[in-house]
Scaffold this motif. Structure first.
Motif, PDB file in Angstrom:
ATOM      1  N   GLY A 127       1.724  -5.401  -4.704  1.00 59.65           N
ATOM      2  CA  GLY A 127       1.929  -3.968  -4.267  1.00 59.65           C
ATOM      3  C   GLY A 127       2.727  -3.856  -2.985  1.00 59.65           C
ATOM      4  N   LEU A 128       2.637  -5.106  -2.342  1.00 60.81           N
ATOM      5  CA  LEU A 128       3.767  -4.895  -0.973  1.00 60.81           C
ATOM      6  C   LEU A 128       5.028  -4.965  -1.243  1.00 60.81           C
ATOM      7  N   SER A 129       5.273  -6.132  -2.519  1.00 57.29           N
ATOM      8  CA  SER A 129       6.781  -5.969  -2.599  1.00 57.29           C
ATOM      9  C   SER A 129       7.260  -5.029  -3.502  1.00 57.29           C
ATOM     10  N   VAL A 130       6.363  -4.348  -4.392  1.00 58.31           N
ATOM     11  CA  VAL A 130       6.786  -3.165  -5.207  1.00 58.31           C
ATOM     12  C   VAL A 130       7.211  -1.975  -3.933  1.00 58.31           C
ATOM     13  N   ALA A 131       6.239  -1.718  -3.146  1.00 51.97           N
ATOM     14  CA  ALA A 131       6.225  -0.740  -1.997  1.00 51.97           C
ATOM     15  C   ALA A 131       7.734  -0.970  -1.124  1.00 51.97           C
ATOM     16  N   GLY A 132       7.875  -2.149  -0.977  1.00 48.56           N
ATOM     17  CA  GLY A 132       9.239  -2.676  -0.195  1.00 48.56           C
ATOM     18  C   GLY A 132      10.479  -2.256  -1.155  1.00 48.56           C
ATOM     19  N   VAL A 133      10.392  -2.352  -2.359  1.00 50.52           N
ATOM     20  CA  VAL A 133      11.602  -1.850  -3.411  1.00 50.52           C
ATOM     21  C   VAL A 133      11.739  -0.458  -3.488  1.00 50.52           C
TER      22      VAL A 133
END
Ligand code: ATP
Ligand code: CA
Length: 691
Positions: free
Chosen positions: A142-148
């Protein structure tokens, strides 16, 4: 809910410590809780018991105490008149005796120790650990998707690719004010945060805790007290149950129903008219002196009160029927030395001195005692050498009794020269145990528990193999196993399916591993044989549950993946080594625990699937919406609401789902199956597409 849970824990802890003991108070004998002991009570101690209070030893033989819980030293300490002080909380490792209570509650050594300590119950179960792993993984995704998304949105915004509803570009370098630009950045950040919120499965730990706590409470109603939370779920994946016989599969209510004495079968079993009075006296001396039980005659008349282990009780009651006057016999001779019964040797002995000299009395597993007899007592009271024919006769009657599921106990004795008895160091004296004279053999009936047969069948349907591991005669074991359906009358009932502990013990480790799977009934097993079997099964990849009540089961209970001790007949040592306590001692309850275990596992799987589906769907929708339109359908607060309601209510609904009968028709999950199976992943993605 945390508060309620800790209350529940407290309640369970109290239940766990609420041990029933027998006391002698004011000339009366009764059972009471250890919380109600008072100074001045006299409490009998037997092997496997926990010393219930601080006190002084009044009488006893070969009493050895395991004080490791107090001193941390694992060596057992011998107690006698020279060292009579007993500390509450320690375990009786060997021998027996009785103690006078001198301190209770907080006034004991143990109480003071406990007052300075507080128990820590915050352990995490393996499942929880695994789930935490899953949750962290999803959180990271979730965090990496949010980052992207954050990156994409920010680039689009700051390069002027986003427009207001009226068509004007939102951000123009140089013209847009600082404040406005800042607000735009905040809005983008909010979207990213929303995605993180959606992705993290907040409900997961909650669901697990709820499921376990809920099942634990429900299991309590099904007469199972969970000592270690993780055992609920482990039990669900059990592939085999090793059960002891006495007390779990049988009622543990024993009565003598057959007796072979002085070369003849007594019919009925308490008719001793044919026996000469001198032989009968010898037998009665053996019964009354060579026992850890007692016969208590109430002062106001009434029925005699017999105490002791079930086997002892049966024998003493039979003794009363053949005319034993317990107190009178015991006052006529004095006990010099005792070898208490233990499950390793399967016999117990005592040396008594009376006007007629010193007698050593032995009592124990029939075929083993018979093999150390060189002679037998005949009808007229004379000692006859044991010829091959007589030996076979006795062997035959043992076999016949065992085949009709009776437990056989033999009585034998020998004379001992008074000169041969060591004057000093009598405590180290090894009683002569060969060249005995056989007095006779009794057959004790211990009926099968009602309902065991169907419970065993239920296990079979569920793919859980039930094995019997017992200290009893192999023929007796076989007969009971047939009776309760562990063995199939049409199947093979020979080695290696039915095996003696001795044969198993003498094999190499590799050979043991090879046949472990096949063993269905193991007879005449020592405590260590039980342990060896559990180890062999575990090496084969089984998830092993062990049930037991005695001190002899403790090593196996401890080694097992799930140890289940019997609450009523179980000794403290057995309970201490267990994960779950079966309060009503019934095998049927063991099967109910399996059912609950499976339900816990299934509910958690269901919840994960539900949660993952929701999260993945929400994540995908939000990402698509964010990237394509620059906005999300629901803002962070709205999403949190949805999440909260779905997670908690979903968790509650799935966690409290009761077990279904279907659970017991599946094969066990075993050790290696992943928590999130391929089918679950498939379901998950198909469902996401629809969302
Ligand atoms: N108090 C006793 N005195 C003498 N012999 C006994 C006594 N109790 C049991 N035995 C003998 O020892 C044998 C059982 O020993 P053990 O204690 O190892 O098994 P158990 O725990 O009773 O059985 P299980 O393992 O099925 O629960 C019995 O078959 C009996 O012949
Ligand atoms: Ca037992």
């Amino acid at each position: 809910s945390d508060y309620r849970q800790s209350l529940q824990f407290q309640h369970l802890n109290e239940e766990k410590q609420n041990i029933q003991v027998e006391v002698l108070r004011g000339g009366k004998r009764f059972r009471t809780s250890i919380f109600d002991l008072v100074v001045g009570d006299v409490v009998p101690l037997n092997i496997g018991d926990q010393v219930p209070a601080d006190g002084i030893l009044i009488s006893g033989h070969s009493l050895a105490i395991d004080e490791s819980s107090m001193t941390g030293e694992s060596k057992t300490v011998h107690k006698d008149q020279k060292a009579p002080f007993l500390m509450s909380g320690c375990k009786v490792a060997d021998g027996y005796g009785s103690m006078l209570v001198t301190g209770v509650g907080i006034n004991t050594e143990w109480g003071q120790l406990m007052a300075n300590l507080s128990e820590d119950n915050g352990e995490e179960t393996p499942l929880q650990v695994r789930l935490n792993g899953v949750a962290t993984f999803i959180g990271m995704v979730g965090l990496s998707v949010a980052g992207v998304v954050l990156g994409v949105l920010a680039i689009r915004y700051f390069t002027g690719h986003t427009k207001n509803p009226d068509g004007t570009v939102q951000f123009r370098a140089g013209t847009t004010g600082l404040k406005q630009g800042f607000m735009g950045a905040i809005r983008i950040l909010t979207i990213a945060v929303t995605i993180v919120v959606v992705a993290v499965p907040e409900g997961l730990p909650l669901a697990v805790t709820l499921t376990l706590a809920y099942s634990m409470r429900k299991m309590m109603l099904d007469k199972a007290l969970v000592r270690r939370l993780s055992s609920c779920e482990t039990m669900g994946s059990a592939t085999t149950i090793c059960s002891d016989k006495t007390g779990t599969l049988t009622l543990n209510k024993m009565t003598v129903v057959e007796a072979h004495f002085i070369g003849t079968r007594l019919d009925p079993c308490d008719d001793v008219r044919a026996i000469s009075s001198s032989s009968a006296a010898l037998l009665i001396e053996g019964i009354a002196q060579n026992t850890t039980g007692t016969v208590f005659l109430p002062e106001d008349g009434g029925a005699a009160d017999v105490t002791g282990s079930p086997t002892e009780k049966a024998i003493l009651s039979w003794g009363l029927k053949i005319g034993m006057d317990f107190n009178d016999v015991r006052s006529k001779s004095s006990v010099l030395h005792v070898f208490p019964f233990n499950s390793e040797k399967k016999r117990g002995g005592v040396a008594v001195q009376s006007d007629t000299g010193v007698h050593i009395h032995w009592k124990g597993a029939a075929e083993l005692v018979l093999s150390s007899c060189k002679s037998w007592l005949s009808l007229d009271g004379s000692v006859q050498p044991m010829g091959a024919q007589k030996r076979n006769e006795y062997k035959k009657s043992i076999e016949d009794m065992a085949k009709s599921s009776l437990r056989c106990v033999a009585f034998a004795y020998c004379q001992c020269d008074i000169e041969k008895i060591p004057k000093e160091d009598i405590a180290d004296w090894k009683l002569p145990e060969e060249d005995l004279t056989l007095l006779g053999i009794v057959g004790i009936k211990d009926p099968c528990r009602p309902g065991v047969r169907s419970a065993v069948q239920l296990c079979k349907n569920a793919g859980v193999k039930v094995r019997m591991v017992t200290g009893d005669n192999i023929e007796t074991a076989k007969a009971i196993a047939l009776e309760c359906g562990i063995l199939d009358a049409n199947g093979v009932i020979s080695e290696p399916f039915v095996i003696e502990g001795k044969a198993f013990r003498e094999m190499s480790e590799i050979a043991r591993g090879e046949i472990a799977d096949k063993i269905t009934v193991m007879g005449r097993s020592s405590p260590n044989d039980k342990l060896l079997l559990v180890q062999a099964l575990k090496r084969k990849g089984h998830v092993v549950a062990v049930t037991g009540d005695g001190t002899n089961d403790a090593p196996a209970l401890h080694e097992a993946d799930i140890g289940l001790a019997m609450g009523m007949s179980g000794t403290e040592v057995a309970k201490e080594s267990s994960d779950i306590i079966i309060l009503d001692d019934d095998f049927t309850s063991v099967v109910k625990v399996v059912r609950w275990g499976r339900s816990v596992y299934a509910n958690i799987q269901k919840f994960i699937q539900f949660q993952l589906t929701v999260n993945v769907a929400a994540l995908v929708i939000n990402v698509i919406a964010a990237v394509s339109s620059g906005d999300v359908p629901l803002n962070a607060v709205e999403l949190l609401w949805v999440n909260l309601i779905m997670d908690t209510l979903g968790a509650l609904a799935l966690a409290t789902e009761p077990p279904t009968d279907n659970l017991m028709k599946r094969q066990p999950v075993g050790r290696r199956e992943p928590l999130v199976t391929n089918i679950m992943w498939r379901n998950l993605f198909v469902q996401v597409e629809f969302a």
